[in-house]
Design a protein around this motif. Sequence first.
Motif, PDB file in Angstrom:
ATOM      1  N   GLN A 345       0.824  -1.206   0.000  1.00 14.43           N
ATOM      2  CA  GLN A 345       0.000   0.000   0.000  1.00 14.43           C
ATOM      3  C   GLN A 345       0.860   1.259   0.000  1.00 14.43           C
ATOM      4  OE1 GLN A 345      -3.265   0.483  -0.329  1.00 14.43           O
ATOM      5  NE2 GLN A 345      -3.613  -1.710  -0.588  1.00 14.43           N
ATOM      6  N   ILE A 346       1.935   1.267   0.784  1.00 11.83           N
ATOM      7  CA  ILE A 346       2.771   2.461   0.865  1.00 11.83           C
ATOM      8  C   ILE A 346       3.489   2.704  -0.452  1.00 11.83           C
ATOM      9  CG2 ILE A 346       4.842   3.423   1.951  1.00 11.83           C
ATOM     10  CD1 ILE A 346       3.944   2.246   4.564  1.00 11.83           C
ATOM     11  N   VAL A 347       4.083   1.648  -1.037  1.00 15.77           N
ATOM     12  CA  VAL A 347       4.795   1.809  -2.309  1.00 15.77           C
ATOM     13  C   VAL A 347       3.830   2.266  -3.396  1.00 15.77           C
ATOM     14  CG1 VAL A 347       6.057   0.573  -4.114  1.00 15.77           C
ATOM     15  CG2 VAL A 347       6.590   0.156  -1.715  1.00 15.77           C
ATOM     16  N   SER A 348       2.652   1.663  -3.436  1.00 18.62           N
ATOM     17  CA  SER A 348       1.658   2.059  -4.432  1.00 18.62           C
ATOM     18  C   SER A 348       1.198   3.490  -4.210  1.00 18.62           C
ATOM     19  CB  SER A 348       0.469   1.108  -4.378  1.00 18.62           C
ATOM     20  OG  SER A 348      -0.561   1.531  -5.249  1.00 18.62           O
ATOM     21  N   GLN A 349       0.970   3.866  -2.946  1.00 21.70           N
ATOM     22  CA  GLN A 349       0.503   5.215  -2.632  1.00 21.70           C
ATOM     23  C   GLN A 349       1.546   6.256  -2.993  1.00 21.70           C
ATOM     24  OE1 GLN A 349      -2.436   6.211  -1.744  1.00 21.70           O
ATOM     25  NE2 GLN A 349      -1.908   8.377  -1.424  1.00 21.70           N
ATOM     26  N   VAL A 350       2.824   5.950  -2.753  1.00 24.65           N
ATOM     27  CA  VAL A 350       3.888   6.896  -3.097  1.00 24.65           C
ATOM     28  C   VAL A 350       3.879   7.176  -4.596  1.00 24.65           C
ATOM     29  CG1 VAL A 350       6.387   7.194  -3.243  1.00 24.65           C
ATOM     30  CG2 VAL A 350       5.360   6.363  -1.130  1.00 24.65           C
ATOM     31  N   PHE A 351       3.782   6.128  -5.402  1.00 25.07           N
ATOM     32  CA  PHE A 351       3.816   6.325  -6.852  1.00 25.07           C
ATOM     33  C   PHE A 351       2.557   7.025  -7.341  1.00 25.07           C
ATOM     34  CE2 PHE A 351       3.526   5.307 -11.313  1.00 25.07           C
ATOM     35  CZ  PHE A 351       4.837   5.404 -11.744  1.00 25.07           C
ATOM     36  N   THR A 352       1.383   6.567  -6.879  1.00 24.15           N
ATOM     37  CA  THR A 352       0.140   7.173  -7.362  1.00 24.15           C
ATOM     38  C   THR A 352      -0.029   8.608  -6.885  1.00 24.15           C
ATOM     39  OG1 THR A 352      -1.012   6.177  -5.470  1.00 24.15           O
ATOM     40  CG2 THR A 352      -1.070   4.975  -7.551  1.00 24.15           C
ATOM     41  N   ALA A 353       0.632   8.984  -5.785  1.00 21.26           N
ATOM     42  CA  ALA A 353       0.559  10.373  -5.329  1.00 21.26           C
ATOM     43  C   ALA A 353       1.607  11.239  -6.012  1.00 21.26           C
ATOM     44  CB  ALA A 353       0.750  10.437  -3.812  1.00 21.26           C
TER      45      ALA A 353
END
Length: 392
Positions: A345-353
Amino acid sequence: MRKYEGDGEYMSQHTGWGPPQGPPAGPPPGPYGRGGGYGGGWGGWAPPPKPGVVPLAPYGVMEVLGGAFMTLGRHWKQLLGIALAAYAAALVVFGGALVLAYVALREDVERLVDTSRYDADAAPADFAPLVAAFIGVYLFGMLVLLTANAVVYASCPAVLQDAILGRRATIGTVWRRARPRVGAVLRVTLLMWLVAAVPMLLMVLAFTAIVLSLFALAVGEDGGFGWLLGLAVLGLLATGPVAVWLWVRFSFAPAVAVFEGQGAIASMTRSARLVSGDWWRVFGISLLGAIIAGLAGYALQLPFSFLEGIGGDGFGADGFGDGAPGTGTAVAILVTGLAFGLVAQIVSQVFTAAFPQLVNALIYVDQRIRRENLGATLAEAAAAPPQGPLSP
């Protein structure tokens, strides 16, 4: 006293990132890389300077997307470090709020969970404090998440300043530049979410009406929720396009707040002026960037989900093989699954943000190159030596 390059005000005044002083300079003379070239003289052609991730001349879709990917590739440590710190702090703060809410309403929670202790004569109003606490914690969690996102949104233009000029950056440099602007970016983010609040509420209303209607049909009753669904759909059709139009007009506001040091309202006004006349172009590139970010974020979660699935399959169809595991094994399985899920979730959130913000910031720079001849100013700044040390 000599100022560091990380000082946002100094950067705005001495590297051309600030708003143009006086009337706009207008479009750059000549075809700027086409025909007459960039400074080719005598009709000759010369490519525009490219000290960093993008050329200092008007660029198209591929340059915008390529520049965003190159910025992530070159400065992933800075972006990831700041984003991890922001989301970790948000997780701790939100977890603390959950603990405090549970301690304050422990009896109500236990009463709701343990049906054997439920008093049939209790009125629904008895659970009002629990419902109010849930809503309050949810809204607080949304605010904490928006604050963490604002930190990431502020760090993207701060990183891009060095990426465009071809200069190295450290986490300390980026944080010194982004930290004073987090408040303005957060206010911009809140205002932009308010723009989308009405369509989002109508979408929730329509979804609720669909669920209630399906439930009523399943039990063989006519719930009469069709009017609610129709009202929500009509409202969404009426307000959705307006919200999208406003969202695109204000999409440069976080970049303006960091690059130019403007306040929230001034940043949104400046964004609207830069988008004016090119709304469809900005919308198309921004939408493409958001789609790429969403697909990439999903792809980044797949390896972690795969590893989590392998861990679960190792214990048989029921997840525990032939027999029940010991307490230590069960805890290890739970912790491993939660860890993989949290990392995903954190890795995905960093990229999508981060990626859509980098795309919007690059479109902002492109608009200023086209309208205010920012490319020439940045070329001079890239050729000049850095003003002060880059170390934290």
